[in-house]
Design a protein around this motif. Structure first.
Motif, short mmCIF file in Angstrom:
data_model
loop_
_atom_site.label_atom_id
_atom_site.label_comp_id
_atom_site.label_asym_id
_atom_site.label_seq_id
_atom_site.Cartn_x
_atom_site.Cartn_y
_atom_site.Cartn_z
N ILE A 55 62.42 -3.32 -39.55
CA ILE A 55 62.20 -2.55 -38.75
C ILE A 55 60.65 -1.99 -38.19
CG2 ILE A 55 62.66 -1.42 -36.26
CD1 ILE A 55 65.24 -1.56 -37.26
N ASP A 56 59.72 -2.87 -38.25
CA ASP A 56 58.16 -2.79 -38.08
C ASP A 56 57.78 -3.01 -37.26
OD1 ASP A 56 57.48 -5.09 -39.18
OD2 ASP A 56 57.64 -4.76 -40.97
N LEU A 57 56.35 -2.72 -36.52
CA LEU A 57 55.30 -3.77 -35.75
C LEU A 57 55.54 -5.33 -35.88
CD1 LEU A 57 52.65 -1.19 -36.19
CD2 LEU A 57 54.70 -1.58 -33.90
N THR A 58 55.47 -6.15 -36.73
CA THR A 58 55.66 -7.16 -37.16
C THR A 58 56.98 -7.32 -36.51
OG1 THR A 58 54.33 -7.56 -38.47
CG2 THR A 58 55.74 -8.98 -38.67
N SER A 59 57.83 -7.31 -36.97
CA SER A 59 59.50 -7.75 -36.40
C SER A 59 59.79 -7.55 -34.96
CB SER A 59 60.45 -6.77 -37.63
OG SER A 59 60.73 -5.65 -37.48
N LEU A 60 58.51 -6.12 -34.02
CA LEU A 60 58.84 -5.64 -33.20
C LEU A 60 58.03 -6.59 -32.53
CD1 LEU A 60 59.89 -2.46 -33.47
CD2 LEU A 60 61.57 -4.49 -32.99
N GLU A 61 57.70 -8.14 -32.45
CA GLU A 61 55.76 -8.34 -32.06
C GLU A 61 56.89 -8.80 -30.37
OE1 GLU A 61 56.06 -13.50 -34.25
OE2 GLU A 61 54.05 -11.20 -34.65
N LYS A 62 57.39 -9.65 -30.28
CA LYS A 62 58.20 -10.31 -28.80
C LYS A 62 58.30 -8.91 -27.85
CE LYS A 62 60.53 -14.35 -30.09
NZ LYS A 62 60.65 -15.01 -31.94
N VAL A 63 58.47 -7.90 -28.30
CA VAL A 63 58.61 -6.50 -27.89
C VAL A 63 57.24 -6.10 -27.21
CG1 VAL A 63 59.36 -3.53 -27.64
CG2 VAL A 63 60.48 -5.41 -28.86
N ILE A 64 56.16 -6.05 -27.98
CA ILE A 64 54.87 -5.50 -27.29
C ILE A 64 54.35 -6.97 -26.97
CG2 ILE A 64 52.83 -5.24 -28.52
CD1 ILE A 64 54.08 -4.25 -31.18
N ALA A 65 54.79 -8.31 -27.05
CA ALA A 65 54.64 -8.98 -25.62
C ALA A 65 54.91 -8.76 -24.72
CB ALA A 65 55.06 -10.09 -26.59
N ASP A 66 56.33 -8.02 -24.59
CA ASP A 66 57.23 -7.76 -23.24
C ASP A 66 56.40 -6.06 -22.72
OD1 ASP A 66 58.00 -9.89 -23.37
OD2 ASP A 66 59.87 -9.35 -22.74
N ALA A 67 55.54 -5.39 -23.43
CA ALA A 67 55.33 -4.09 -23.23
C ALA A 67 55.50 -3.03 -21.90
CB ALA A 67 54.24 -3.77 -24.28
N ALA A 68 54.73 -3.68 -21.44
CA ALA A 68 54.21 -4.24 -19.52
C ALA A 68 55.83 -3.82 -18.83
CB ALA A 68 53.11 -5.30 -19.03
N ASP A 69 56.67 -4.60 -19.18
CA ASP A 69 57.95 -4.38 -18.58
C ASP A 69 58.97 -3.23 -19.25
OD1 ASP A 69 56.58 -5.81 -16.22
OD2 ASP A 69 56.98 -8.03 -17.85
N ILE A 70 57.97 -2.88 -20.29
CA ILE A 70 59.84 -2.11 -21.14
C ILE A 70 58.83 -0.45 -20.84
CG2 ILE A 70 60.33 -1.48 -23.27
CD1 ILE A 70 59.79 -4.87 -24.31
N GLU A 71 60.26 0.68 -20.26
CA GLU A 71 59.87 1.95 -20.99
C GLU A 71 60.42 2.20 -22.13
OE1 GLU A 71 60.90 3.70 -17.13
OE2 GLU A 71 59.18 2.40 -15.68
N VAL A 72 61.26 1.35 -22.04
CA VAL A 72 62.70 2.20 -23.29
C VAL A 72 63.34 1.52 -23.87
CG1 VAL A 72 64.42 4.09 -23.74
CG2 VAL A 72 63.53 4.79 -21.91
N LEU A 73 63.41 0.95 -25.29
CA LEU A 73 63.66 0.49 -25.94
C LEU A 73 64.16 1.11 -27.16
CD1 LEU A 73 63.57 -2.37 -28.01
CD2 LEU A 73 61.84 -1.30 -30.12
N LEU A 74 65.63 0.35 -26.63
CA LEU A 74 66.65 1.09 -27.59
C LEU A 74 66.56 0.14 -29.14
CD1 LEU A 74 69.08 1.29 -24.29
CD2 LEU A 74 67.81 3.60 -25.50
#
Length: 133
Positions: A55-74
């Motif tokens: 788990i790192d920024l690269t593996s979470l790039e899809k999360v970052i792409a949706d960041a505007a719609d996310i407040e909490v990442l479990l």
């Protein structure tokens, strides 16, 4: 593409609660997926991470792409609670506005379902586990 067959990344294009987990995968929306998943506002995606250490920024790039719609990442870390690296937590919070909460995968699934039912801006990065606890 091979012989008219298009192989695409696993993706369910909607938001859905996770119905079950274990046996190396997840069930949701009358479907199943073997392996880890990202449950995001843009849908449920297959995720290549198999171990917490991946788990790192690269593996979470899809999360970052949706960041505007996310407040909490479990973050479901596998069978046990783990602590995400401070630098990763800080980067997600400061640069993308996402607060992270790490826990065992089972706890993350249950928490995700509750927050999703409450229509909260939640996403989950879930490492597949063999056995539901």
């Amino acid at each position: 593409m091979r012989a008219g067959i298009e192989i695409r990344d696993a993706h369910f294009p909607g938001r859905a609660p996770i119905d079950a987990y274990g046996s190396g995968g997840f069930r949701f929306a009358e479907m199943s997926h073997r392996g880890s998943i990202l449950a995001l506002p843009s849908g449920i995606h297959g995720w290549d991470a198999k171990r917490f250490e991946e788990i790192d920024l690269t593996s979470l790039e899809k999360v970052i792409a949706d960041a505007a719609d996310i407040e909490v990442l479990l973050v479901g870390c596998g069978p046990d609670l783990r602590v995400l690296p401070k630098r990763l937590r800080d980067t997600l919070r400061e640069e993308h506005g996402i607060v992270t909460e790490a826990m065992a995968t089972g706890a993350a699934v249950r928490t995700f379902n509750v927050l999703l039912a409450e229509e909260r801006a939640v996403a989950a990065a879930l490492i597949a586990v063999d056995e539901a606890r």
